[in-house]
Design a protein around this motif. Structure first.
Motif, short mmCIF file in Angstrom:
data_model
loop_
_atom_site.label_atom_id
_atom_site.label_comp_id
_atom_site.label_asym_id
_atom_site.label_seq_id
_atom_site.Cartn_x
_atom_site.Cartn_y
_atom_site.Cartn_z
N THR A 70 1.44 13.75 95.38
CA THR A 70 0.19 13.65 96.14
C THR A 70 -0.95 13.24 95.20
N PRO A 71 -1.66 12.15 95.51
CA PRO A 71 -2.75 11.70 94.63
C PRO A 71 -3.99 12.56 94.82
N GLN A 72 -4.95 12.41 93.91
CA GLN A 72 -6.22 13.11 93.99
C GLN A 72 -7.23 12.22 94.73
N LEU A 73 -7.81 12.77 95.79
CA LEU A 73 -8.64 11.98 96.68
C LEU A 73 -9.93 12.72 97.05
N ALA A 74 -10.92 11.96 97.46
CA ALA A 74 -12.12 12.49 98.11
C ALA A 74 -12.35 11.61 99.32
N GLU A 75 -12.00 12.11 100.50
CA GLU A 75 -12.05 11.31 101.72
C GLU A 75 -12.81 12.07 102.79
N GLU A 76 -12.80 11.55 104.00
CA GLU A 76 -13.46 12.22 105.12
C GLU A 76 -12.54 12.23 106.33
N VAL A 77 -12.42 13.39 106.94
CA VAL A 77 -11.66 13.47 108.19
C VAL A 77 -12.49 12.79 109.28
N GLU A 78 -11.88 11.83 109.96
CA GLU A 78 -12.58 11.12 111.03
C GLU A 78 -12.07 11.49 112.42
N ILE A 120 -8.76 16.48 97.63
CA ILE A 120 -7.46 16.85 97.11
C ILE A 120 -7.58 16.85 95.58
N GLY A 121 -7.57 18.05 95.00
CA GLY A 121 -7.74 18.19 93.57
C GLY A 121 -6.46 18.62 92.89
N TYR A 122 -6.52 18.63 91.57
CA TYR A 122 -5.35 19.03 90.77
C TYR A 122 -5.88 19.87 89.61
N PHE A 123 -5.87 21.20 89.82
CA PHE A 123 -6.37 22.14 88.83
C PHE A 123 -5.23 23.06 88.41
N THR A 124 -4.95 23.11 87.13
CA THR A 124 -3.90 24.00 86.63
C THR A 124 -4.46 25.33 86.17
N MET A 125 -5.78 25.46 86.19
CA MET A 125 -6.43 26.76 85.99
C MET A 125 -7.65 26.82 86.90
N ALA A 126 -7.68 27.80 87.77
CA ALA A 126 -8.77 27.93 88.73
C ALA A 126 -8.66 29.28 89.41
N LYS A 127 -9.67 29.60 90.23
CA LYS A 127 -9.58 30.81 91.04
C LYS A 127 -8.57 30.58 92.16
N ASP A 128 -7.73 31.58 92.42
CA ASP A 128 -6.85 31.49 93.57
C ASP A 128 -7.62 31.93 94.81
N ILE A 129 -6.95 31.94 95.95
CA ILE A 129 -7.63 32.26 97.20
C ILE A 129 -8.11 33.71 97.26
N ASN A 130 -7.61 34.55 96.32
CA ASN A 130 -8.04 35.95 96.26
C ASN A 130 -9.13 36.17 95.21
N GLY A 131 -9.59 35.09 94.59
CA GLY A 131 -10.67 35.20 93.63
C GLY A 131 -10.25 35.47 92.20
N GLN A 132 -8.94 35.47 91.92
CA GLN A 132 -8.45 35.72 90.57
C GLN A 132 -8.27 34.41 89.81
N LEU A 133 -8.65 34.39 88.53
CA LEU A 133 -8.45 33.20 87.70
C LEU A 133 -6.98 33.12 87.34
N ILE A 134 -6.35 32.00 87.74
CA ILE A 134 -4.90 31.85 87.62
C ILE A 134 -4.58 30.55 86.89
N THR A 135 -3.46 30.55 86.16
CA THR A 135 -2.92 29.31 85.60
C THR A 135 -1.65 28.96 86.38
N TRP A 136 -1.58 27.71 86.88
CA TRP A 136 -0.43 27.26 87.65
C TRP A 136 0.40 26.25 86.86
#
Length: 388
Positions: A185-193, A333-349
């Motif tokens: 999946t590529p990294q994109l910045a688009e708009e739902v139409e 659509i981003g690609y982050f290998t370190m970020a907050k997860d949906i529970n607010g914890q800083l995670i490395t993926w």
């Protein structure tokens, strides 16, 4: 631009402390600026200070990572258009607030501040962790600083989609993303139409011809009908196979349409059991979304003015229905290998697409001048198969 000694000294102080933003002071020529300050005001100071300021502003606004190191990056950052470098510098010099003007370029998304705090807490001896934090801070700069009031954000390695309002999560949805390799999946910045309820699916020619599906159904129209397909032969001999709406449709009950050259979109799936697996990289590039019907109905109400009764009737009709949004919904659509997860914890993926290496390598090299390039040069390949 004309620089006073006070403004130049303020710029030097920002450069000396820019490590807190995950950038390297040496990239912005502090020794040359210090020497120019010592020599006093004049053309030399104006030239050196303007160059250092411009480089720093560009990296804070657009990211330090050169485009050549942004694997499958196709999201155009509009910040350079709405906030050009010359205008930033003019503001800074007019206000004599060099530090404040530069600080205002930082991404507003809360994850950036969380990563910045993590960098401050990480010992310098832990170079590997610090490098990963810096790389992921920079990834936030690749996107526009302000993502909008309402938007959708998915982090590919996390396998999660967020519906966000004012940078706060409203809903989350599990995702299934592209397999590593050609269907990543590529990294994109688009708009739902549009939100398409009860979608059809036009089968790609790679399946119609390459896998013989067209010939099979042409030879057995009754089976095509039973399986929920309509087969048409065009005047030029091309066979088109379209899967009709229904519970077995490859796109499920809803498609969230965000037109782009890659034919990437969000959609439902009849294979919902796959959302229960941990590492969900199974698709041909599109983002299969858990509870996609719920999301589609919410978008139709938020952005198309539909009532709950109307969207319920549309979704239950079984008929193909396209609902255009009256105002677009940004989707990232981003690609982050370190970020907050949906529970607010800083995670490395896990780096499932091996995209970290190029970014990390670029940070280990001297800064490259900006070229004005907005996306990478990789060939755009439309991905039409949902990959069930």
């Amino acid at each position: 631009m004309v620089w006073t000694l006070a403004d130049a000294k303020a710029l030097l102080a920002v450069i000396d402390g820019i490590g807190a933003e995950g950038l390297a002071p040496a990239d912005y020529k502090p020794a040359a600026l210090r020497a120019a300050i010592a020599a006093g005001e004049g053309d030399a100071l104006n030239e050196v200070a303007s160059k250092s300021f411009a480089w720093l502003a560009e990296d804070l606004r657009d990211g330090r990572t050169p485009m050549s190191a942004r694997v499958q990056w196709f999201a155009v950052d509009k910040d350079v258009d709405v906030n050009p470098t010359d205008a930033i510098m003019a503001r800074a010099l007019d206000s004599h607030d060099i530090a404040g003007t530069l600080a205002a370029l930082a991404p507003t998304y809360p994850d950036y501040a969380v990563l910045k705090d993590a960098l401050a807490r990480t010992p310098r001896a832990d170079a590997k962790t610090r490098a990963l934090i810096r790389a992921n801070m920079d990834r936030w700069r690749w996107f526009s600083r302000d993502l909008g009031e309402y938007y959708l954000m998915t982090n590919v390695p996390e396998f999660q989609l967020r519906l966000v309002r004012r940078d706060k999560i409203v809903r989350t949805y599990k995702t299934i993303v592209g397999k590593p390799g050609k269907t990543a999946t590529p990294q994109l910045a688009e708009e739902v139409e549009n939100v398409v309820f009860n979608p059809t699916w036009t089968v790609p020619q790679s399946i119609v011809v390459g896998e013989g599906l067209g010939a099979k159904y042409l030879n057995n129209p009754a089976k095509a009908k039973r399986d929920g397909y309509v087969v048409t032969t065009l005047p030029d001999g091309m066979v088109v196979v379209v899967q009709q709406p229904g519970p077995n449709n490859s796109l499920g009950m809803v498609k969230i349409d965000m037109p782009n050259p890659h034919a990437i979109y969000l959609h439902d799936t009849p294979a919902r059991g796959l959302f229960n697996t941990v590492s969900r990289a199974y698709s041909h590039g599109c983002v299969r979304t858990e509870r996609a019907l719920e999301l589609g109905m919410m978008l139709a109400m938020l952005k198309a003015g539909k009532t709950p009764e109307e969207v319920t009737a549309i979704s239950q009709s079984g008929k193909y229905t396209k609902v255009p949004l009256t105002s677009p919904m940004p989707v990232y659509i981003g690609y982050f290998t370190m970020a907050k997860d949906i529970n607010g914890q800083l995670i490395t993926w896990p780096d499932i697409y091996q995209r970290d290496g190029a970014v990390l390598a670029s940070f280990a090299q001297p800064r490259q001048p900006k070229t004005g390039q907005r996306t990478i040069d990789e060939k755009v390949e439309a991905i039409a198969a949902p990959g069930l």
